[in-house]
Design a protein around this motif. Structure first.
Motif, short mmCIF file in Angstrom:
data_model
loop_
_atom_site.label_atom_id
_atom_site.label_comp_id
_atom_site.label_asym_id
_atom_site.label_seq_id
_atom_site.Cartn_x
_atom_site.Cartn_y
_atom_site.Cartn_z
N ASP A 86 3.09 -7.89 21.57
CA ASP A 86 3.08 -7.63 23.00
C ASP A 86 1.63 -7.50 23.47
O ASP A 86 0.85 -6.78 22.88
N THR A 100 5.61 -3.97 29.20
CA THR A 100 6.02 -5.09 30.02
C THR A 100 6.91 -6.02 29.21
O THR A 100 7.17 -5.79 28.03
N SER A 101 7.40 -7.11 29.84
CA SER A 101 8.26 -8.07 29.14
C SER A 101 7.48 -8.72 28.01
O SER A 101 6.32 -9.10 28.15
N ASN A 108 7.94 -10.76 23.77
CA ASN A 108 8.71 -11.16 22.61
C ASN A 108 8.00 -10.63 21.38
O ASN A 108 6.80 -10.79 21.23
N LYS A 140 11.01 0.52 26.81
CA LYS A 140 11.48 -0.85 26.86
C LYS A 140 12.83 -0.96 27.57
O LYS A 140 13.72 -0.14 27.35
N THR A 141 12.97 -1.97 28.42
CA THR A 141 14.26 -2.38 28.95
C THR A 141 14.49 -3.80 28.45
O THR A 141 13.71 -4.71 28.76
N GLY A 142 15.51 -3.97 27.65
CA GLY A 142 15.79 -5.25 27.00
C GLY A 142 16.69 -5.02 25.82
O GLY A 142 17.54 -4.11 25.84
N THR A 146 17.40 0.74 27.92
CA THR A 146 17.08 0.89 29.33
C THR A 146 16.00 1.95 29.45
O THR A 146 16.23 3.12 29.18
N GLY A 156 13.64 -8.97 22.82
CA GLY A 156 13.54 -9.82 23.99
C GLY A 156 14.17 -9.16 25.19
O GLY A 156 14.42 -7.96 25.21
N GLU A 157 14.45 -9.97 26.19
CA GLU A 157 15.05 -9.46 27.41
C GLU A 157 16.55 -9.27 27.21
O GLU A 157 17.17 -9.85 26.33
N SER A 158 17.15 -8.45 28.07
CA SER A 158 18.57 -8.14 27.95
C SER A 158 19.41 -9.34 28.34
O SER A 158 19.09 -10.07 29.27
N SER A 159 20.52 -9.53 27.60
CA SER A 159 21.45 -10.63 27.88
C SER A 159 22.72 -10.12 28.54
O SER A 159 23.67 -10.88 28.73
#
Length: 225
Positions: free
Chosen positions: A108, A113-114, A116, A138-140, A156, A190-193
């Motif tokens: 990171d 922040t966002s 991978n 982290k949110t993801g 979250t 990664g980001e949330s699906s």
């Protein structure tokens, strides 16, 4: 003992600090003995006292905590070779004389922040990885594999939401996470699906605090007045 602290997660991943016997302050401030490059790390974040067989670890009132193998340090905690310190969002493994090379990781660039991030769980164990994601709020989600099993843990703002194992949502996330802490496969963040969850679980319920102040019943009783 001949001791090194090697950064596993952080901007300076792979860097190793040699620490002989004595006391060291870890922090982002220029007056720290071991300067860690992170805004999440306090100026004087934690201290370690290096002994013949272990390290005595104390949080110095930091904003984001100090952890041993993912467990929050209250009072004075003890770390030995192979253990991992998390100072804010900088993870350091305790090594002896030899410091191994690290496998490639996509780090990171800006904590919180966002991003991978991927790697193997032998190098960055689940306990440290999950706590790291909690510290950076982290949110993801993080995908963990330990063949033939796979899990997905949603976050979250640093709190655990849903936990899935082999595609099925677990009814008891604490029990599932306790099992996942023993996994030795790989991970990818990664980001949330999926949509957010109403469940927001703090990691201290899975990784209870350690240290001289974490179990008050074991401390000497104060004298009666």
């Amino acid at each position: 003992m001949s001791t090194h602290l090697q950064i596993l997660l952080g901007r300076e991943r792979g860097r190793a600090y040699a620490v002989a016997g004595g006391s060291y302050v870890l922090g982002r401030g220029t007056d720290s003995d071991l300067i860690l490059a992170s805004e999440i790390v306090s100026r004087r974040h934690a201290s370690v006292v290096v002994g013949p067989n272990d390290l005595r670890v104390t949080d110095l009132g930091s904003s984001n905590g100090t952890f041993i193998n993912g467990a929050r340090v209250l009072g004075e905690g003890v770390a030995v070779r192979g253990d991992i310190l998390l100072v804010g969002d900088v993870a350091l493994r305790v090594h002896g004389h030899t410091v191994p090379a690290l496998s490639p990781v996509r780090p990171d660039s800006e904590p919180g922040t966002s991003f991978n991030l991927s790697g193997n769980l032998l190098e960055v164990p689940p306990s440290t990885l999950l706590r790291y994601l909690a510290v950076i709020k982290k949110t993801g989600e993080v995908l963990l594999t330990s063949p033939p099993l796979q899990s997905r843990v949603a976050f979250t703002r640093g709190h655990i939401g849903e936990v899935f194992v082999d595609g099925r949502k677990t009814r008891d996330p604490i029990q599932a996470l306790t099992a996942i802490l023993r996994w030795k496969g790989a991970f990818e963040v990664g980001e949330s699906s999926s949509a957010g969850s109403s469940l927001l679980l703090g990691l201290d319920s899975v990784l209870p605090p350690v240290g001289s102040s974490s179990r008050p019943s074991t401390l000497p009783k104060p004298p009666r007045l």
